[in-house]
Design a protein around this motif. Structure first.
Motif, short mmCIF file in Angstrom:
data_model
loop_
_atom_site.label_atom_id
_atom_site.label_comp_id
_atom_site.label_asym_id
_atom_site.label_seq_id
_atom_site.Cartn_x
_atom_site.Cartn_y
_atom_site.Cartn_z
N SER A 14 5.21 -2.14 10.95
CA SER A 14 4.97 -0.71 11.08
C SER A 14 3.68 -0.49 11.86
O SER A 14 2.76 -1.30 11.80
N ASN A 15 3.63 0.62 12.60
CA ASN A 15 2.36 0.99 13.22
C ASN A 15 2.17 2.49 13.12
O ASN A 15 3.03 3.23 12.64
N SER A 16 1.03 2.98 13.60
CA SER A 16 0.67 4.39 13.41
C SER A 16 1.25 5.30 14.48
O SER A 16 1.25 6.51 14.33
N LEU A 25 3.40 3.65 9.81
CA LEU A 25 2.85 3.09 8.58
C LEU A 25 3.44 3.83 7.37
O LEU A 25 3.43 5.05 7.32
N SER A 31 -8.55 2.41 6.05
CA SER A 31 -8.97 1.22 6.77
C SER A 31 -10.26 0.68 6.17
O SER A 31 -10.98 1.37 5.45
N SER A 46 -6.77 0.10 12.02
CA SER A 46 -5.50 -0.50 11.62
C SER A 46 -4.56 -0.58 12.81
O SER A 46 -4.39 0.41 13.52
N SER A 49 1.27 -3.34 10.24
CA SER A 49 1.46 -3.83 8.88
C SER A 49 2.93 -4.15 8.65
O SER A 49 3.79 -3.80 9.47
N CYS A 50 3.20 -4.80 7.53
CA CYS A 50 4.59 -5.10 7.17
C CYS A 50 4.66 -5.32 5.66
O CYS A 50 3.66 -5.66 5.02
N ALA A 185 1.78 -5.13 0.89
CA ALA A 185 1.85 -5.10 2.35
C ALA A 185 0.80 -6.00 2.95
O ALA A 185 -0.25 -6.28 2.35
N ARG A 187 -1.58 -6.25 6.42
CA ARG A 187 -2.05 -5.38 7.49
C ARG A 187 -3.08 -6.13 8.33
O ARG A 187 -3.91 -6.87 7.80
N GLU A 189 -6.22 -5.44 10.83
CA GLU A 189 -7.18 -4.44 11.26
C GLU A 189 -8.23 -5.11 12.13
O GLU A 189 -8.55 -6.29 11.94
N LEU A 212 0.73 -11.35 12.74
CA LEU A 212 1.29 -10.83 11.48
C LEU A 212 2.61 -11.50 11.17
O LEU A 212 2.90 -11.84 10.02
#
Length: 551
Positions: A14-16, A25, A31, A46, A49-50, A185, A187, A189, A212
């Motif tokens: 996932s991303n923003s 996300l 963060s 950030s 993530s997953c 999760a 992540r 950063e 990741l």
């Protein structure tokens, strides 16, 4: 169902920005940002993530692969060489992060596959753990910090960042619109260098995505061979401990603001609050006429004074900064803390705590002639005293011995540095020392020498650490054998404190033999006599004013 037969979950990042078919996300966790104690001001960004539905205990093993095998992630890296690996010395370049404290640092050097084109690079790989909460003390984040010489730039194979963090976020701190769907999760950063793009089409983002994915694979690989690392909440139920700990934390957290030592207050204050909480509940259970811990949930502070406790008080061996002794004294528990020198903090505690802290050099060999003790020494060893060894170093192996010789009501030992009675612990010295398999006991008593070794080690609650592969594991097994040999029933727990050395062994019950009970006292005296005969043990000299040496 065996985990090895289960297919690895799909890597679902996932991303923003919700770009490039990557989901946004799914949780709202802030963060990373610097601690209030840090002179620097920064905030991580950030990237990706997953989900990671695996135990947090696997994180350290998974990132260890990243630390020691960077060549698996880049064809431009030949290998890494470890310069140092320490859980004591943390570099100043490691960031101070809110809610975390560093527990280990690996200083490594990355060697390029093509030295003529790329230069080598030193890097700090710093593991962090949560300061408080359910997962306190467990490594949950890795921060990579490149060390770039002045006037030089990062090599091409390294992302354009000053820090890169791999962060494990437990489900308990994730907020979603559907709480039931919350999952742990992973992540990544970063703190990017100036003018470094971070959009999903950037090189930095693609590198983070690949890293990741690699960590996700490592975690799943660890899970298929997973055995729980340690056993928590064996002696005190988690819910009961947490209820009392929260009250104790509120009562004593102000010590952080008045800390007089050079050590990290966030670690030491909350660690000793946790140990004090454990002891208070452990004593309540041990010395109560009936076992009942359920009534602590609606606890009124004034009722603590009525809790059962050791009749002879407590004796904290090697009490250091004296904080544990101070907290217990402040809560109405009588006892003493002894150490070779007074610490800065001692003079700033209340008078009642100062009176309980003594500069004193303990000589275990004095117990061959107990009548030679003076009045102050005798006050330390009241009948029914409970011994405490919190990272007591050289005194650690003496706890079950002294508890046996003095008729103590029990002891708590949280071992750190590995010592035998008069030398450092090594596998060879342990093998040539005490013979725990002697045949003085008859075959039908508990603690028979025919007990299966694997069953015994499993009973120590060390989980996947319950092997002889590491020196620390071998030392804990040796301590447990020693305690059993001296007639103590073995009980172990992993305390919920912010320390990687949080495994504890306690003695509160003695084995009962069919006949003469003196065999254990004879064994303890034999240990002391052997130490005296070897002549290697030297009582350390106390420091400062008003000190005492055991006579």
């Amino acid at each position: 169902m065996a985990t090895s037969s289960v297919q690895r979950p799909r890597f679902n990042p996932s991303n923003s920005s919700c770009a490039n078919n990557v989901r946004p996300l799914h949780h709202d966790v802030p963060s990373l940002r610097n601690s209030d104690l840090s002179p620097l001001h920064f905030r991580f960004q950030s990237l990706v993530s997953c989900p990671a539905d695996v135990p947090l205990e696997l994180f350290e093993a998974a990132v260890s692969q990243l630390i020691h095998h960077p060549e698996y992630n880049s064809t431009l890296i030949l290998r890494s060489e470890t310069i140092s690996d320490s859980d004591i010395t943390i570099p100043t370049s490691a960031p101070c992060l809110q809610g975390y404290y560093p527990v280990r640092n690996v200083h490594r050097k990355l060697l390029p596959r093509r030295p003529g084109r790329d230069s080598g690079l030193e890097q700090h790989c710093t593991l962090y753990a949560f300061e408080t909460g359910e997962f306190a003390g467990l490594p949950s984040m890795l921060v990579l910090t490149p060390l770039v010489p002045e006037g030089e730039s990062l090599p091409y194979y390294h992302p354009m960042v000053s820090h890169l963090a791999f962060r494990f976020i437990p489900s308990s701190i994730i907020t979603t619109s559907d709480l039931a769907s919350a999952q742990p999760a992973l992540r990544i950063e970063v703190i990017p260098l100036p003018d470094t793009p971070t959009d999903p089409n950037s090189r930095l983002y693609r590198t983070a995505l690949a890293l990741l994915d690699t960590l996700h694979r490592y975690l799943w690989g660890a899970l298929t061979h997973y055995q729980k690392r340690v056993q928590h909440d064996v002696l005190i139920p988690r819910e009961v401990y947490q209820d009392v700990y929260l009250k104790m934390r509120e009562r004593h957290k102000g010590i952080v603001d008045t800390w007089r030592e050079t050590t990290d207050p966030l670690k030491h204050v909350f660690e000793d609050i946790g140990i004090a909480t454990f002891l208070m509940l452990f004593w309540k259970d041990t010395f109560a006429t009936s076992a009942d811990l359920a009534d602590v949930k609606e606890l009124d502070d004034s009722r603590w004074t009525s809790w059962p406790r050791p009749s002879g008080g407590f004796l904290d061996l090697g009490c250091g900064n004296g904080l544990l002794t101070h907290i217990l004294s402040a809560e109405g528990y009588s006892g003493y803390g002894i150490d070779l020198r007074a610490r800065t903090s001692w003079a700033h505690y209340p008078d009642s705590s100062q009176a309980a802290l003594k500069v004193y050099a303990l000589d275990p060999t004095q117990f061959l002639s107990p009548d030679s003790s003076n009045d102050e020494e005798k006050s330390f060893w009241e009948p029914g005293v409970f011994l405490i060894g919190n990272h007591a170093d050289e005194l650690t192996p003496w706890l079950p011995v002294l508890a046996t010789l003095t008729g103590a009501s029990g002891y708590l030992s949280i071992p750190c540095c590995a010592w035998m009675f008069d030398e450092r612990f090594t596998r060879s010295s342990a093998a040539s020392g005490l013979n725990f398999s002697d045949n003085e006991l008859v075959d039908d008593v508990v603690s028979t020498e025919a007990e299966d070794e694997a069953v015994f080690i499993s009973s120590l609650g060390m989980g996947a650490e319950g092997t002889n592969k590491s020196q620390y594991s071998a030392y804990r097994i040796w301590l447990a054998r020693l305690s059993r040999w001296l007639g103590w029933k073995i009980e172990c727990d992993t305390l919920r404190i912010p320390s990687t050395r949080n495994w504890a062994i306690v003695g509160r019950c003695r084995e009962r033999l069919p006949g003469d009970q003196s065999i254990f006292m004879d064994r303890a005296r034999r240990i002391v006599e052997d130490v005296v005969r070897r002549g290697a043990f030297k009582t350390r000299t106390p420091e400062g004013k008003g000190h005492k040496v055991a006579s």
